[in-house]
Scaffold this motif. Structure first.
Motif, short mmCIF file in Angstrom:
data_model
loop_
_atom_site.label_atom_id
_atom_site.label_comp_id
_atom_site.label_asym_id
_atom_site.label_seq_id
_atom_site.Cartn_x
_atom_site.Cartn_y
_atom_site.Cartn_z
N ILE A 39 8.00 -1.76 7.02
CA ILE A 39 6.65 -2.20 6.71
C ILE A 39 6.12 -3.02 7.88
O ILE A 39 6.79 -3.94 8.36
N ALA A 55 3.71 -13.94 3.27
CA ALA A 55 3.81 -12.57 2.76
C ALA A 55 5.25 -12.07 2.81
O ALA A 55 5.74 -11.48 1.85
N LEU A 89 7.68 -10.64 -0.42
CA LEU A 89 8.13 -9.26 -0.55
C LEU A 89 9.53 -9.22 -1.15
O LEU A 89 10.38 -10.04 -0.80
N GLU A 90 9.77 -8.27 -2.03
CA GLU A 90 11.07 -8.12 -2.67
C GLU A 90 11.94 -7.15 -1.90
O GLU A 90 11.45 -6.15 -1.38
N VAL A 102 13.72 -7.61 0.93
CA VAL A 102 13.69 -7.68 2.39
C VAL A 102 15.12 -7.81 2.92
O VAL A 102 15.89 -8.66 2.48
N ILE A 155 12.72 -3.18 4.00
CA ILE A 155 12.84 -3.43 2.57
C ILE A 155 13.71 -2.35 1.95
O ILE A 155 13.54 -1.17 2.26
N SER A 166 14.34 -0.64 -1.63
CA SER A 166 13.63 -0.55 -2.90
C SER A 166 13.84 0.80 -3.56
O SER A 166 13.97 1.82 -2.88
N ARG A 184 2.12 -1.54 -4.66
CA ARG A 184 2.62 -2.92 -4.60
C ARG A 184 2.05 -3.64 -3.37
O ARG A 184 1.62 -4.78 -3.44
N LEU A 185 2.04 -2.96 -2.22
CA LEU A 185 1.53 -3.57 -0.99
C LEU A 185 0.02 -3.82 -1.07
O LEU A 185 -0.47 -4.87 -0.63
N MET A 241 -0.63 -6.83 -3.12
CA MET A 241 -0.32 -8.02 -2.34
C MET A 241 -1.45 -8.35 -1.36
O MET A 241 -1.83 -9.51 -1.21
N LEU A 294 -0.83 -4.60 5.30
CA LEU A 294 0.54 -4.14 5.10
C LEU A 294 0.54 -2.61 5.13
O LEU A 294 -0.19 -1.98 4.37
#
Length: 154
Positions: free
Chosen positions: A8, A28, A32-33, A35, A61, A63, A73-74, A77, A96
């Motif tokens: 990303i 940011a 983020l989840e 990472v 990331i 995921s 999701r981005l 955000m 993003l």
């Protein structure tokens, strides 16, 4: 879907409630989840008519989200950070972009992976090279390091 890796790119050239563009990127990245790697933040000249310099970075990331789910999701955000639809090359509190996906290529409504312009953008390649130099572009089969070196010397 099993977990996949995403590269990303992050950019900001407008202060937000989190502070300067650099502080915005740090906030940011913290939100983020999944990472697994964070690049240094660099400064770069804007594209288009904007006059404000950008702060840019990249993250990796892990995921289980599909590419469209990750995009959703981005985008949510970006909205949280104050991004609104408007001028294409205008100032941005947060941008993003999905650059690469470990599963290869993806094309769907509003999303193309790899990002169509990433090979030409040092502000994407340089941060990405700091954290994923061996990742291969699924189209050219060149590594990020090779692409970054071509942009630097080409």
């Amino acid at each position: 879907m099993t977990a996949a890796s995403y590269a990303i790119a992050l950019g900001s050239n407008r202060a937000t409630r989190y502070g300067t563009p650099r502080a915005t990127l740090r906030a940011a990245m913290a939100m983020l989840e999944g990472v697994t790697a964070v690049s240094p933040i660099i400064d770069s000249a804007p594209l288009g008519p904007s006059v404000r310099r950008f702060a840019n970075a990249a993250v990796l990331i892990e995921s289980a989200l599909s590419p469209p789910e990750m995009l959703d999701r981005l985008k949510a955000m970006e909205r949280h950070f104050g991004r609104r639809r408007g001028q294409r090359w205008g100032t941005r509190p947060l941008d993003l972009d999905i650059i690469l996906w470990s599963e290869g290529c993806w094309e769907g409504r509003g999303l193309v992976i790899p990002h169509p312009a990433f090979r030409e953008r040092r502000f994407v390649l340089d941060p990405l090279n700091a954290i994923a130099p061996a990742w291969r572009d699924p189209i050219t089969h060149r590594t990020i390091k090779q692409l970054a070196n071509r942009r630097r010397h080409g």
